[in-house]
Write an enzyme that holds these catalytic residues in place. Structure first.
Site, PDB file in Angstrom:
ATOM      1  N   GLU A   1       0.829  -1.214   0.000  1.00  0.00           N
ATOM      2  CA  GLU A   1       0.000   0.000   0.000  1.00  0.00           C
ATOM      3  C   GLU A   1       0.858   1.256   0.000  1.00  0.00           C
ATOM      4  OE1 GLU A   1      -3.098   0.001  -0.562  1.00  0.00           O
ATOM      5  OE2 GLU A   1      -3.849  -1.958   0.051  1.00  0.00           O
TER       6      GLU A   1
ATOM      7  N   ARG B   1       0.501   3.681  -3.283  1.00  0.00           N
ATOM      8  CA  ARG B   1      -0.149   4.981  -3.064  1.00  0.00           C
ATOM      9  C   ARG B   1       0.863   6.098  -2.857  1.00  0.00           C
ATOM     10  NH1 ARG B   1      -5.964   3.588  -0.251  1.00  0.00           N
ATOM     11  NH2 ARG B   1      -5.758   1.349  -0.389  1.00  0.00           N
TER      12      ARG B   1
ATOM     13  N   ASP C   1      -4.209 -10.362  -8.308  1.00  0.00           N
ATOM     14  CA  ASP C   1      -4.493  -9.377  -9.369  1.00  0.00           C
ATOM     15  C   ASP C   1      -3.327  -8.571  -9.955  1.00  0.00           C
ATOM     16  OD1 ASP C   1      -4.363  -8.023  -6.941  1.00  0.00           O
ATOM     17  OD2 ASP C   1      -6.340  -7.106  -7.054  1.00  0.00           O
TER      18      ASP C   1
ATOM     19  N   GLU D   1     -12.140  -0.786 -10.463  1.00  0.00           N
ATOM     20  CA  GLU D   1     -11.698  -1.753 -11.488  1.00  0.00           C
ATOM     21  C   GLU D   1     -12.592  -1.840 -12.717  1.00  0.00           C
ATOM     22  OE1 GLU D   1     -11.827  -2.393  -8.195  1.00  0.00           O
ATOM     23  OE2 GLU D   1      -9.683  -2.424  -7.745  1.00  0.00           O
TER      24      GLU D   1
HETATM   25  C1  DMJ Z   1      -6.448  -0.079  -5.148  1.00  0.00           C
HETATM   26  O1  DMJ Z   1      -5.753   0.297  -4.030  1.00  0.00           O
HETATM   27  C2  DMJ Z   1      -5.550  -0.700  -6.172  1.00  0.00           C
HETATM   28  O2  DMJ Z   1      -6.193  -0.680  -7.396  1.00  0.00           O
HETATM   29  C3  DMJ Z   1      -5.150  -2.100  -5.846  1.00  0.00           C
HETATM   30  O3  DMJ Z   1      -4.400  -2.705  -6.858  1.00  0.00           O
HETATM   31  C4  DMJ Z   1      -6.356  -2.948  -5.586  1.00  0.00           C
HETATM   32  N1  DMJ Z   1      -7.383  -2.331  -4.854  1.00  0.00           N
HETATM   33  C5  DMJ Z   1      -7.587  -0.938  -4.736  1.00  0.00           C
HETATM   34  C6  DMJ Z   1      -8.875  -0.432  -5.342  1.00  0.00           C
HETATM   35  O4  DMJ Z   1      -9.913  -1.290  -5.376  1.00  0.00           O
END
Ligand code: DMJ
Length: 596
Positions: A232, A236, A361, A495
């Site tokens: 995270e 971010r 993912d 998404e």
């Molecule tokens: C985001 O923080 C990013 O896209 C991450 O890869 C997955 N989830 C959240 C949003 O849903």
């Protein structure tokens, strides 16, 4: 009652009979109505109209959910010249380096004054008439050019409320009107500010961008002492700072912070295999978690770390992520698939659970994006991506009885017919990778990308709110709907919209904008509350309950992807930029300065 007869006036008045008088009055009132009504149909430029109708009469009364504050806000706003709404796409993307130049040269070029912002700082309102037309008949009107301005207005609403009630905290709690810190960032603060920097800049919100930048300069304290998620903080904070730097060229303030933070993340890699732990203690300079590492976490560092190396000319960041790559490329993979958990001690898979949604993912996303960001030179990333995609197609891609294509999850060989909202990014991912596999499969991948995106859209249209659940199923009679109560929430995730944006760029099929607009309407109707946007607890409920959280990725991703969906393709063109998994754009590296 006695009527007194006035002298000289007959009973029917002015010498006219009652029936004549009635007809005359009817004619007169009709004439007055017609003249006054005609004023509304005159073009704005006609003077008569400006004399009779004040400006506020031509402004919208409500927007979206139409909260009272909103209506008042609109009445206060001044008119914005029409010209600003045409070709509203900011031109920030033009600062990207030329194809032949090396990154350091570009950096030199950017020192000094940052590039001027492309859009004047005030256009926070759509012209009422066009907007009303569009809002009521989005599909018929096709006046998509006003839509980016609508996203800008949503961004302003989300940002202003964050600023007012939660400034410096990580997220806004829009119902209780306060801030949320949480424990994901180990005491780091201002996640919404860092996540919003590039969105504010791209949207031309100068004043707000400057406030955000000022906060980074004066108040972003990296000397925190808590346990943070490596993933995270990377996607971010590091991603957000890097992206803001690349867009604005504001070297000193943004880049220093990104570098400092990058350095703080390095101890997470001090494990026997070099596979980082998921949690790091920012204070004690060491990792904190025991147990296995998660594929989507240690596999989602590559883009940011390569840029950290490029910018610092220090190879260490790139070496760390290349080491992860090496291990993953060599390790035995069940049916060619990558399970979600790996031991950072032994370097072996811990469980055989495979998912393109949560836990897996963005690992796949970063493989193809690493290839694209390397100006298509990172052949190993490309090879790993296409082999993984083949294995996914062979083992996970399914067709429902109703004809919907979806990605199931895999548990040691047994399929779980469930697809998470998170997995919906894969439509866009498969789309952007379609060009680079074997040429004969290009159309096949584009079709697969379109089918997945269609299924994700179905998960939205089949709910009462027209927003999609956290996970939807394809068993027990279900088709793209959540069957469990615990899967019914929507937390402002991007998404599905992300895939609309990529598919729009790749095909220009208007349905993607139409679907994007449906999502905007749903967000406005169900997630906009008086003081921000909030997630909802049940997408199938007709009266929604709110979760009281405006996630930072709503400003970073959801609103940015919507803005891009309705903007021209030359705003952050895909030939020049890749988006990290938090939608922070990073430039393609044309000519690396690192010789590894
Ligand atoms: C985001 O923080 C990013 O896209 C991450 O890869 C997955 N989830 C959240 C949003 O849903």
């Amino acid at each position: 009652m006695v009527f007194r007869k006035l002298p000289g006036v007959s009973a029917s008045g002015m010498g006219l009979r009652l029936s004549q008088k009635f007809v005359f009055l009817l004619f007169l009132s009709g004439l007055v109505t017609l003249c006054f009504g005609a004023l509304f149909f005159l073009p704005d430029s006609v003077r008569l109209k400006r004399i009779f109708l004040s400006k506020t009469d031509t402004q919208p009364v409500t927007v979206g959910s139409g909260s009272e504050n909103d209506a008042k806000e609109h009445l206060k706003r001044t008119e914005v010249p029409e010209a600003q709404f045409h070709g509203a796409a900011p031109t920030t993307c033009h600062v990207v380096q030329s194809k032949s130049s090396k990154l350091p040269r570009v950096l030199t070029q950017w020192t000094g004054e940052p590039p001027s912002l492309p859009v004047p700082s005030v256009p926070h309102v759509c012209p009422y008439n066009s907007f009303r037309l569009l809002y009521r008949h989005p599909i018929k009107a096709r006046d998509w050019y006003v839509c980016p301005l609508f996203m800008l207005q949503m961004m302003k609403f989300a940002w202003d409320n964050y600023k007012r009630y939660a400034w410096g905290k990580n997220e806004l709690r829009p119902l209780t009107r306060n801030g949320h810190i949480g424990n994901m960032f180990g005491g780091l603060k201002g996640a919404t500010i860092i996540d919003s920097l590039d969105t504010l800049y791209i949207m031309g919100m100068t004043e707000e961008y400057n406030d955000a930048k000022e906060w980074v300069q004066t108040s972003l304290d990296l000397n925190s002492n808590g346990e943070a998620s490596l993933f995270e903080v990377n996607i971010r904070y590091v991603g957000g700072l890097l992206s803001a730097y690349y867009l604005t060229g504001e070297e000193v303030r943004l880049i220093d912070k990104a570098m400092e933070l990058g350095e703080k993340l390095l101890p997470a890699f001090n494990t026997p295999t070099g596979i980082p732990r998921g949690v790091i203690n920012l204070g004690s300079w060491g990792w904190a978690s025991a147990g296995s590492s998660i594929l989507a976490e240690f596999g989602t560092l590559h883009l940011e770390f390569v840029h950290l190396s490029e910018l610092s000319s220090n190879a260490i960041y790139k070496e760390k992520v290349m080491n992860i790559r090496k291990l993953l490329s060599k390790i035995e993979k069940p049916h060619g698939l990558y399970p979600n958990f790996l031991s950072p001690v032994s370097g072996n898979w811990v469980q055989h659970h495979v998912s393109i949604g949560g836990l897996g993912d963005s690992f796949y996303e970063y493989l193809i994006k690493s290839y694209l960001m390397s100006d298509k030179t990172d052949e190993e990333a490309k090879k790993m991506y296409y082999s993984a995609l083949e294995a996914i197609e062979a083992n996970l891609v399914q067709k429902s009885p109703g004809g919907l294509t979806y990605m199931a999850e895999w548990r040691g060989g047994i399929l779980d017919h469930k697809m998470g909202h998170l997995a919906c990014f894969s439509g866009g991912m498969i789309g952007i990778g379609a060009d680079d596999g074997v040429p004969e499969k290009r159309q096949h991948y584009l079709d697969l990308a379109a089918e997945i995106t269609h299924t994700c859209h179905e998960s939205y249209t089949r709910s009462a709110t027209k927003l999609g659940p956290e996970a939807f199923r394809f068993d027990g009679g279900a088709e793209a709907t959540a069957t469990r109560l615990s899967d019914r929430y929507y937390i402002l995730r991007p998404e599905v919209i992300e895939s609309y944006m990529y598919m729009w760029r790749l095909t220009h099929d208007p349905k993607y904008r139409e679907w994007g607009w449906e999502a905007v309407e749903a967000l406005e109707q169900h997630c906009r509350v008086d003081s921000g946007f909030s997630g909802i607890r049940d997408v199938y409920a007709t009266t929604v309950g709110h979760d009281n959280m405006q996630q930072s990725f709503f400003l970073s991703e959801t609103l940015k992807y919507l803005y891009l969906l309705f903007s021209d393709d030359d705003l952050l063109p895909l030939e020049d930029w890749v988006f990290n998994t938090e939608a922070h754009p990073l430039p393609i590296i044309r000519d690396s300065c690192l010789f590894l």
